[in-house]
Design an enzyme around this catalytic site. Structure first.
Site, mmCIF file in Angstrom:
data_model
loop_
_atom_site.group_PDB
_atom_site.id
_atom_site.type_symbol
_atom_site.label_atom_id
_atom_site.label_comp_id
_atom_site.label_asym_id
_atom_site.label_seq_id
_atom_site.Cartn_x
_atom_site.Cartn_y
_atom_site.Cartn_z
ATOM 1 N N GLU A 114 18.179 -17.323 -6.776
ATOM 2 C CA GLU A 114 17.737 -15.984 -7.176
ATOM 3 C C GLU A 114 17.215 -16.023 -8.618
ATOM 4 O O GLU A 114 16.202 -15.404 -8.936
ATOM 5 C CB GLU A 114 18.899 -14.988 -7.013
ATOM 6 N N ASN A 174 -1.878 2.138 5.666
ATOM 7 C CA ASN A 174 -0.953 1.093 5.230
ATOM 8 C C ASN A 174 -0.599 0.292 6.471
ATOM 9 O O ASN A 174 -0.135 0.863 7.458
ATOM 10 C CB ASN A 174 0.307 1.721 4.621
ATOM 11 N N GLY A 175 -0.818 -1.033 6.400
ATOM 12 C CA GLY A 175 -0.508 -1.882 7.549
ATOM 13 C C GLY A 175 -1.662 -2.824 7.822
ATOM 14 O O GLY A 175 -2.519 -3.031 6.958
ATOM 15 N N CYS A 206 0.835 -1.194 0.000
ATOM 16 C CA CYS A 206 0.000 0.000 0.000
ATOM 17 C C CYS A 206 0.874 1.251 0.000
ATOM 18 O O CYS A 206 1.864 1.318 0.725
ATOM 19 C CB CYS A 206 -0.952 0.086 1.191
ATOM 20 N N GLU A 226 8.480 -14.960 -10.211
ATOM 21 C CA GLU A 226 7.654 -13.823 -9.792
ATOM 22 C C GLU A 226 7.170 -12.948 -10.933
ATOM 23 O O GLU A 226 6.116 -12.353 -10.833
ATOM 24 C CB GLU A 226 8.354 -12.992 -8.708
ATOM 25 N N HIS A 282 18.825 -37.457 -7.315
ATOM 26 C CA HIS A 282 18.207 -38.069 -6.131
ATOM 27 C C HIS A 282 16.690 -37.900 -6.147
ATOM 28 O O HIS A 282 16.048 -38.029 -5.105
ATOM 29 C CB HIS A 282 18.828 -37.481 -4.856
ATOM 30 N N LYS A 284 6.056 -4.353 -3.516
ATOM 31 C CA LYS A 284 7.373 -4.170 -2.923
ATOM 32 C C LYS A 284 7.227 -3.749 -1.466
ATOM 33 O O LYS A 284 6.196 -3.233 -1.068
ATOM 34 C CB LYS A 284 8.109 -3.091 -3.705
HETATM 35 C C1 F6R Z 1 12.026 -10.351 -5.081
HETATM 36 C C2 F6R Z 1 11.958 -9.358 -4.044
HETATM 37 C C3 F6R Z 1 11.632 -9.802 -2.666
HETATM 38 C C4 F6R Z 1 12.417 -8.981 -1.637
HETATM 39 C C5 F6R Z 1 11.975 -9.338 -0.220
HETATM 40 C C6 F6R Z 1 12.772 -8.603 0.830
HETATM 41 O O1 F6R Z 1 12.395 -9.810 -6.299
HETATM 42 O O2 F6R Z 1 12.127 -8.191 -4.273
HETATM 43 O O3 F6R Z 1 11.849 -11.157 -2.490
HETATM 44 O O4 F6R Z 1 13.777 -9.230 -1.799
HETATM 45 O O5 F6R Z 1 10.616 -9.042 -0.066
HETATM 46 O O6 F6R Z 1 12.646 -7.225 0.690
HETATM 47 P P1 F6R Z 1 13.649 -6.228 1.376
HETATM 48 O O7 F6R Z 1 14.982 -6.441 0.745
HETATM 49 O O8 F6R Z 1 13.101 -4.875 1.112
HETATM 50 O O9 F6R Z 1 13.672 -6.593 2.826
#
Ligand code: F6R
Length: 606
Positions: A479, A99-100, A2, A486, A502, A601
């Site tokens: 990674e 937000n939260g 949010c 994603e 295995h 994010k």
């Molecule tokens: C994947 C991605 C997430 C973040 C994770 C941690 O591309 O961005 O897996 O790496 O949510 O986020 P931060 O680094 O902000 O703690």
């Protein structure tokens, strides 16, 4: 999770709110809304809709003379993606955005008889109803009385009917920054990208403090009513960093930004050809007496930690454990006061990492944060912090943050190696000289972008994909697989190449993509044998290696060559290829890599 924004000042608010929300869309993009004092009188109007900020813009009036308003872009937690659940929420005299997560919202509904006020399924509307119930005409007194009743995380921006031109804000855990300029007025947002066009100076709203914003001033008080002076910080990146600057997406822009991001991370931390954190205020004493390390992080940051683990353990023999933050919090911590706890986080606000840090601090005074966002909670609460200086990372899929986190882990590992006498200055000087070449290594990988773009046409129809490698390449594979999952929604798994036989090799069938990474010299021939095993079973193999001589079709379908760098640094080249594979596969599938479904994010919910 949010995005929230608020403005009251000398300009029309709607344009500022919509532009701010567009910048914050990376935090959530399933619904959006704004509220404003209509004609600057005491009536509050709202526009909100399920959908993106552009859908909100489409239902807003072209002209709107209000100079005070709040806006929200949502990542659904409580209640589906509907118009009713979109923020802002209005109950009686109160209109707010949040937000939260309010964890005790059920209890609040029954305890304060709020059910009749609710039309949505959200915890936020319960908060609006409670503020309204407590409202006695004095916003500050109302907030003081109401806030202690909430359990959970929150950043609220609140407007009260009969208080035109005023915005009130309060937060716990969820981030919120604010700024005031004489020329423009007062701004507030989850993240300063929302108003960086207007002010490069900002402050972090302290937790459990009440902010009152009017067009002439910002007032900050604690819950006892004592006035507090905001501590202003300065943005250390340029406005253009928050724009796409001609790239189609933030993700590909950020992939291209990696060489410069690495320069900013390691430059200034290599003095006399050796790693040095004195300019960060972290002296060598901090690294003394470390017996073992626990790295705590989530997602991509955790995978960067895994590379760090393999590097530090293999090179210096220091035991390193990597913990998933959300699990660490509920496990019995096996850390002592001789354990260095390294918390890695791009945003510095990930709630699981933050809570894990708080737990770790009960056991050790050596907590070190690797964080990108200046002044964020994890940075502030750690014993020491090293900022990665990558600039704002806006694409949901993390790219440049990973590279700089790995680079920082290498610097930290080398410092620990030196301080503990496990390596020599001469060896580290050679390593640092090579580390400085990483930006050029990455630049050389960016030149094969169109080749990677073409090969992903074989990936777009895949249902599954596998990433395999050994040692550092195995940690990197995780990674690579996460990036593909994603943003392209292809099920992807990372396996240690030697582990496939295995069990997992049963999944390899005609045409299944296998991205094989073979950059580690001591296991090179073994990985090549593992690759032949999958190739023989019909896999479509994309091989990433330093070997210039691969022509053998029994090994791979496509070979992407990386420079002949020392093994530890190959990860910087290989990850760029993995990022580009994920990006172009997503594009090939007609998706928007910047806004993958279900994700946002900065994960500030548990
Ligand atoms: C994947 C991605 C997430 C973040 C994770 C941690 O591309 O961005 O897996 O790496 O949510 O986020 P931060 O680094 O902000 O703690």
């Amino acid at each position: 999770m949010c995005g929230i924004v608020g403005f009251t000042g000398k300009h029309e608010a709607q344009d500022i709110l919509l532009a701010g929300l567009a910048r914050l869309e990376y935090r959530g993009y399933d619904s959006a809304g704004i509220a404003f004092f209509k004609d600057n009188g005491d009536h509050i109007s709202m526009r909100k809709t399920a959908g993106k900020v552009k859908d909100l813009a489409a239902i807003c009036d072209e002209e709107n003379n209000s100079t005070c308003g709040i806006g929200h872009t949502r990542w659904a937690t409580h209640g589906g993606v509907t118009n009713a659940n979109a923020h802002p929420h209005r109950v009686g005299s109160v209109v707010l955005i949040h937000n939260g997560i309010i964890e005790n919202y059920h209890e609040l509904v029954s305890e304060y008889g709020l059910q009749k006020d609710l039309v949505s399924e959200t915890d936020t509307e319960v908060a609006a109803a409670l503020f309204n119930k407590m409202y006695n005409g004095d916003p500050i007194e109302t907030i003081k009385k109401t806030v202690p009743l909430f359990v959970g995380s929150f950043a609220f921006c609140i407007m009260f009917k009969s208080h035109p031109g005023e915005i009130y804000a309060v937060r716990n855990v969820s981030p919120m920054v604010a700024a005031f300029t004489e020329k423009d007025g007062a701004f507030i947002a989850s993240d300063l990208t929302a108003f960086v066009d207007y002010s490069k100076d900002y402050f972090i709203v302290p937790e459990y403090h009440i902010l009152r914003m009017t067009q002439d001033r910002i007032e900050l008080t604690d819950l006892e009513g004592k006035e507090v002076k905001p501590e202003y910080l300065k943005v250390d990146w340029d406005v253009s960093a928050a724009e796409k600057e001609g790239y189609d997406h933030f993700m590909i822009k950020e992939i291209h930004e990696q060489p410069n991001a690495i320069i900013r991370t390691i430059g200034g931390r290599i003095h006399g050809d050796l790693p040095d954190f004195k300019d960060d205020g972290v002296s060598d004493d901090f690294f003394e007496g470390v017996r073992d390390i626990t790295i705590i992080a989530c997602g991509t940051a955790m995978y960067a930690g895994m590379v760090g683990r393999t590097f530090i353990q293999n090179k210096f023999g220091i035991p390193v454990n990597v913990a998933i933050a959300s699990e660490f919090r509920y496990e019995r911590p096996v850390i002592t006061d001789e354990t260095m706890v390294i918390v890695i986080s791009q945003s510095g606000e990930t709630i699981d990492s933050l809570e894990a840090l708080r737990l770790a601090r009960k056991y050790t005074k050596k907590t070190l944060a690797i964080v990108n966002v200046k002044g964020s909670s994890i940075a502030r609460e750690s014993d020491a912090v090293l900022y990665t200086h990558a600039g704002p990372e806006i694409a949901v899929a993390s790219t440049k943050a990973y590279s700089v986190q790995v680079a920082m882990m290498y610097l930290i590992g080398c410092k620990l190696g030196l301080v503990s006498g496990r390596t020599t200055e001469a060896e580290m000087k050679e390593f640092m000289a090579d580390l400085k070449k990483v930006p050029d290594i990455i630049k050389s990988m960016l030149t094969i972008e169109s080749k990677v773009d073409k090969l992903t046409s074989r990936m777009t129809n895949a249902e599954h994909a596998f990433y395999i490698g050994r040692e550092l390449d195995y940690t990197l594979s995780m990674e690579g697989a996460l990036k593909l999952k994603e943003i392209s929604y292809i099920h992807a798994e990372a396996y240690a190449a030697g582990e496939l036989k295995h069990g997992t090799i049963a999944l390899i069938d005609e045409g299944v993509p296998v991205i094989a990474i073979a950059s580690q010299s001591d296991v090179y021939s073994k990985v090549i044998s593992n690759i032949r095993e999958v190739k023989a079973r019909g896999a479509y193999v994309i091989l990433i290696s330093k070997d210039a001589k691969i022509t053998d079709e029994s090994v791979c379908d496509v070979h992407l060559q990386i420079p002949k760098v020392r093994d530890e640094l190959a990860v910087f080249a290989s990850v760029v290829i993995c990022q580009m594979i994920a990006y172009y596969t997503s594009i090939g599938k007609g998706l928007n890599p910047d806004q993958p479904r279900n994700l946002a994010k900065s994960v500030t919910v548990e």
